[in-house]
Design an enzyme around this catalytic site. Sequence first.
Site, short mmCIF file in Angstrom:
data_model
loop_
_atom_site.label_atom_id
_atom_site.label_comp_id
_atom_site.label_asym_id
_atom_site.label_seq_id
_atom_site.Cartn_x
_atom_site.Cartn_y
_atom_site.Cartn_z
N ASP A 42 69.46 75.73 9.79
CA ASP A 42 71.17 76.52 9.69
C ASP A 42 71.29 77.81 9.80
O ASP A 42 72.18 77.93 9.26
CB ASP A 42 71.19 75.24 8.29
CG ASP A 42 71.05 76.30 6.78
OD1 ASP A 42 70.18 76.87 7.34
OD2 ASP A 42 71.31 76.15 6.02
N SER A 43 70.31 78.66 9.70
CA SER A 43 70.64 79.58 10.50
C SER A 43 71.73 80.43 11.91
O SER A 43 71.73 81.07 12.03
CB SER A 43 68.57 80.36 10.60
OG SER A 43 68.50 80.49 11.21
N ASP A 81 67.72 71.04 10.13
CA ASP A 81 67.79 71.06 9.16
C ASP A 81 68.94 70.68 8.20
O ASP A 81 70.51 70.95 8.86
CB ASP A 81 67.86 73.00 8.98
CG ASP A 81 67.70 73.55 7.93
OD1 ASP A 81 67.15 73.22 7.24
OD2 ASP A 81 67.78 74.99 8.03
N LYS A 110 64.49 68.96 7.45
CA LYS A 110 64.44 69.52 6.01
C LYS A 110 65.55 70.52 4.87
O LYS A 110 66.25 69.73 5.43
CB LYS A 110 63.90 71.40 7.09
CG LYS A 110 63.43 72.64 5.63
CD LYS A 110 62.82 73.83 6.65
CE LYS A 110 63.50 75.12 7.42
NZ LYS A 110 64.61 75.20 5.39
N GLU A 112 66.02 72.11 1.41
CA GLU A 112 66.05 73.35 0.37
C GLU A 112 66.23 73.21 -1.20
O GLU A 112 66.59 71.87 -1.34
CB GLU A 112 66.54 74.01 0.21
CG GLU A 112 66.79 74.99 1.47
CD GLU A 112 67.71 76.12 2.20
OE1 GLU A 112 69.09 76.73 0.92
OE2 GLU A 112 67.95 76.31 2.99
N GLU A 179 59.60 80.91 1.66
CA GLU A 179 60.53 82.23 2.51
C GLU A 179 60.30 82.93 1.59
O GLU A 179 60.59 82.53 0.39
CB GLU A 179 61.93 81.83 2.92
CG GLU A 179 62.62 82.72 2.72
CD GLU A 179 63.91 82.81 3.61
OE1 GLU A 179 63.61 81.20 4.45
OE2 GLU A 179 64.20 83.44 4.06
O1 KIV Z 1 67.38 77.67 9.32
C1 KIV Z 1 66.20 78.53 9.15
O2 KIV Z 1 66.41 78.88 10.90
C2 KIV Z 1 65.43 78.27 8.28
C3 KIV Z 1 64.32 79.09 8.76
C4 KIV Z 1 64.62 80.63 8.69
C5 KIV Z 1 62.78 78.51 7.32
O3 KIV Z 1 65.49 77.30 7.52
#
Ligand code: KIV
Length: 262
Positions: A42-43, A81, A110, A112, A179
């Site tokens: 989600d970056s 994510d 993934k 959090e 992280e």
């Molecule tokens: O969103 C993302 O790219 C991430 C990574 C930096 C682990 O969660």
Amino acid sequence: MTIPEFQQHKRDKKKLIVVTAYDALFTRIVEQAGIGAILVGDSLGVVVQGKSNTLSVTMDDMLYHTKLVAGAAQRALVIGDMPFMSYQASTEEAVRNAGRFLQAGAHAVKLEGGRIMADRVEAMVSVGIPVMGHLGMTPQSLHRYGGYKVQGKGKEQAKALLADAKALESGGAFAIVLEAIPVPLAKTITDTLSIPTIGIGAGPHCDGQVLVLYDLLGLFDDFVPKFVKPYAHLKADALQALRRYKEEVEQGKFPGDAESYH
Ligand code: KIV
């Protein structure tokens, strides 16, 4: 790469390499480089959409990019994510949204959070959805932390993070991203768990590493976190190329004979 192969790396003491990707072109390049796991992070809210954080990223955004990556990937494990508020409100919503990632072509999701998310992880895993956890400086909790800050520094915080990691493992997570946490804590968590830890700003003892693709390629030079090592300087290269193109068109040097039909 399959989930069992991913996990076997830890038992074989072979480092796991993960990078983010958001489109088909870079997915192919990442695979050509022999990298076995891709996180559709989600970056993308920051590096693709230009926002200051990831909080406004939607399920639709994530599913679109997951389809692009999964459509191009031939061998890599693709991890989608889960964006902010796609899994926090209830276990049922979390499972439904996780399922949409697999329908879009991801092999895993993934999310959090630690102990508080263990029930969601368990529910997803029980219906066949592999889950990667994410602990430490979790960007979706940015405002709770008051900014992007190293986590797990004090004794109590470190204890809590270790408990979170154990809860995710018990819930059935296949791996955990760590992280921005101190090196000794990352080592303790890595040594304690039987599932792989993937570090980003968590030192060298994790079972693998993940970086945001555009950071490692040097596409940003305004803000580069301490834990990023740019392995290329593509922003400088792109600027140089674009300036030369502009100049050559202005000077009548492009297109030349080689680029023209006769
Ligand atoms: O969103 C993302 O790219 C991430 C990574 C930096 C682990 O969660």
